[in-house]
Design a protein around this motif. Structure first.
Motif, PDB file in Angstrom:
ATOM      1  N   THR A  12      33.924  38.435  46.463  1.00 23.62           N
ATOM      2  CA  THR A  12      35.104  37.578  46.531  1.00 23.62           C
ATOM      3  C   THR A  12      36.091  37.891  45.421  1.00 23.62           C
ATOM      4  N   ASP A  13      35.615  38.178  44.219  1.00 23.65           N
ATOM      5  CA  ASP A  13      36.528  38.497  43.123  1.00 23.65           C
ATOM      6  C   ASP A  13      37.269  39.800  43.382  1.00 23.65           C
ATOM      7  N   ALA A  14      36.593  40.809  43.916  1.00 23.19           N
ATOM      8  CA  ALA A  14      37.248  42.094  44.170  1.00 23.19           C
ATOM      9  C   ALA A  14      38.393  41.940  45.169  1.00 23.19           C
ATOM     10  N   ILE A  15      38.181  41.146  46.217  1.00 22.37           N
ATOM     11  CA  ILE A  15      39.218  40.950  47.229  1.00 22.37           C
ATOM     12  C   ILE A  15      40.315  40.019  46.715  1.00 22.37           C
ATOM     13  N   ALA A  16      39.919  38.886  46.130  1.00 21.30           N
ATOM     14  CA  ALA A  16      40.908  37.938  45.627  1.00 21.30           C
ATOM     15  C   ALA A  16      41.770  38.572  44.545  1.00 21.30           C
ATOM     16  N   SER A  17      41.150  39.317  43.645  1.00 24.55           N
ATOM     17  CA  SER A  17      41.901  39.937  42.552  1.00 24.55           C
ATOM     18  C   SER A  17      42.893  40.973  43.073  1.00 24.55           C
ATOM     19  N   SER A 117      39.530  37.159  38.019  1.00 28.97           N
ATOM     20  CA  SER A 117      40.586  36.205  38.354  1.00 28.97           C
ATOM     21  C   SER A 117      40.952  35.312  37.176  1.00 28.97           C
ATOM     22  N   THR A 118      40.028  35.094  36.254  1.00 26.60           N
ATOM     23  CA  THR A 118      40.352  34.364  35.033  1.00 26.60           C
ATOM     24  C   THR A 118      41.408  35.126  34.238  1.00 26.60           C
ATOM     25  N   LEU A 119      41.303  36.444  34.209  1.00 28.62           N
ATOM     26  CA  LEU A 119      42.301  37.259  33.517  1.00 28.62           C
ATOM     27  C   LEU A 119      43.631  37.243  34.256  1.00 28.62           C
ATOM     28  N   LEU A 120      43.598  37.223  35.576  1.00 30.50           N
ATOM     29  CA  LEU A 120      44.839  37.198  36.337  1.00 30.50           C
ATOM     30  C   LEU A 120      45.598  35.892  36.128  1.00 30.50           C
ATOM     31  N   LEU A 121      44.865  34.800  35.960  1.00 27.96           N
ATOM     32  CA  LEU A 121      45.534  33.545  35.618  1.00 27.96           C
ATOM     33  C   LEU A 121      46.244  33.696  34.274  1.00 27.96           C
ATOM     34  N   LYS A 122      45.572  34.313  33.312  1.00 29.33           N
ATOM     35  CA  LYS A 122      46.195  34.531  31.999  1.00 29.33           C
ATOM     36  C   LYS A 122      47.460  35.382  32.132  1.00 29.33           C
ATOM     37  N   LEU A 138      42.638  31.403  45.864  1.00 32.18           N
ATOM     38  CA  LEU A 138      41.913  32.674  45.802  1.00 32.18           C
ATOM     39  C   LEU A 138      41.235  32.836  44.446  1.00 32.18           C
ATOM     40  N   MET A 139      41.971  32.594  43.378  1.00 33.95           N
ATOM     41  CA  MET A 139      41.405  32.754  42.042  1.00 33.95           C
ATOM     42  C   MET A 139      40.298  31.736  41.784  1.00 33.95           C
TER      43      MET A 139
END
Length: 312
Positions: A12-17, A117-122, A138-139
């Motif tokens: 899920t992280d690979a696709i969401a990211s 996804s935690t990094l993408l929020l940042k 998604l995140m």
């Protein structure tokens, strides 16, 4: 156009990211398109269906020199087969640094958190960009998946804070119920072929010098009894992929999400010896009880790296 993709056998992280980072780059003036490197697992398919989203297309073979961005991975064995021909200009990842090399300076964002996804929020917040509800969901899904709703030892305060920040934007009031629904979808394995079960969350790692390669799969489930009911099929699939890919060993950890335990299928005496000497566990009837070691990234792979490290 920048091609953005996560690792082989995507979770899920690979696709969401990939989806979220492609949109973020596009919003910042760098047109990007999300892709995937394999089939969706049941949890990820559930998340996308709930959002009314279609899966990213499979990555085609790109022209040499094409610009790509990697999310949730950075090791060549886990990436696109022609990665060396592409120009990797960006990487956002929460794993250890692998064998990645670039021909020119690249934007790299690595932090020891539980989820990309935690990094993408940042990155959104640092850029002063609002989070769109679809991206928030998604995140949120990815963080809950990667951290097993904070059960995994990879969980950090940043992941918890990200979930707290994202859940109202995503419209999720009951985070625990949302996570359980995802885990139920992940555990609804039905008559899935054994090879597919093995490959749903499977990565190949190089260890030691001289180098040997091991395939390590994980099945995270709320119904481990179903998986062990198919033990012989899974062992046969492990044996096949070991021979087919010329691997030194193959392990398959069955992680009970709710009880936070790991029982690992042991294919042969080779794998049994390594588990005994590296983890101090003895396999019985083809299964080794690894106790609370439920994180491949933090508890399985580092122990194997230490075990296979050349002795001074």
């Amino acid at each position: 156009m920048i091609a953005v993709f996560g690792h082989l056998n995507p979770d899920t992280d690979a696709i969401a990211s990939a989806l979220v980072y492609a949109r973020l780059l596009t919003r910042q003036g760098h047109p990007a398109q999300a892709y995937r490197l394999g089939e969706l697992n049941f949890e990820t398919a559930y998340v996308l269906k709930e959002l009314g989203l279609t899966a990213p297309e499979l990555l085609p073979q790109l022209a040499a020199g094409s610009e790509v961005a990697l999310v949730d991975h950075n090791e060549s064995a886990q990436s696109a087969p022609h990665l060396a021909e592409y120009a990797v200009t960006r990487v956002v990842d929460h794993h250890k640094l692998g064998d990645l090399t670039t021909a020119a300076p690249a934007y790299l964002r690595f932090e020891p958190v539980g989820c990309t996804s935690t990094l993408l929020l940042k990155l959104h917040r640092e850029a002063g960009l609002d989070i769109e509800p679809q991206d928030a969901r998604l995140m949120l899904s990815a963080i809950l998946s990667d951290t097993l709703h904070f059960r995994s030892p990879t969980t950090t305060p940043d992941d918890r804070q990200a979930v707290e920040f994202l859940s109202p934007i995503a419209g999720v009031d009951d985070v625990a119920g949302f996570a359980l629904a995802m885990f139920a979808a992940k555990s609804d394995l039905g008559d899935t072929p054994a090879e597919t079960l093995l490959k749903m969350d499977y990565k190949v790692f190089p260890f030691g010098d001289p180098e040997q390669t091991w395939g390590i799969g994980v099945i995270e489930t709320t119904n481990p009894a179903y998986v062990f009911g198919r033990q012989q099929e899974l062992l046969a699939a492990m044996d096949q992929i070991k021979a087919q890919d010329g691997l030194s060993g193959v392990l398959l950890s069955v992680v009970d999400i709710l009880n936070e335990t790991n029982r690992t299928l042991v294919l042969s005496a080779t794998e049994g010896k390594v588990l005994r000497e590296a983890f101090g566990v003895v396999a019985q009837d083809g299964v080794a009880d690894l106790g609370a070691r439920i994180s491949r990234k933090k508890q399985i792979v580092p122990t194997l790296e230490e075990y296979f490290a050349p002795q001074a």
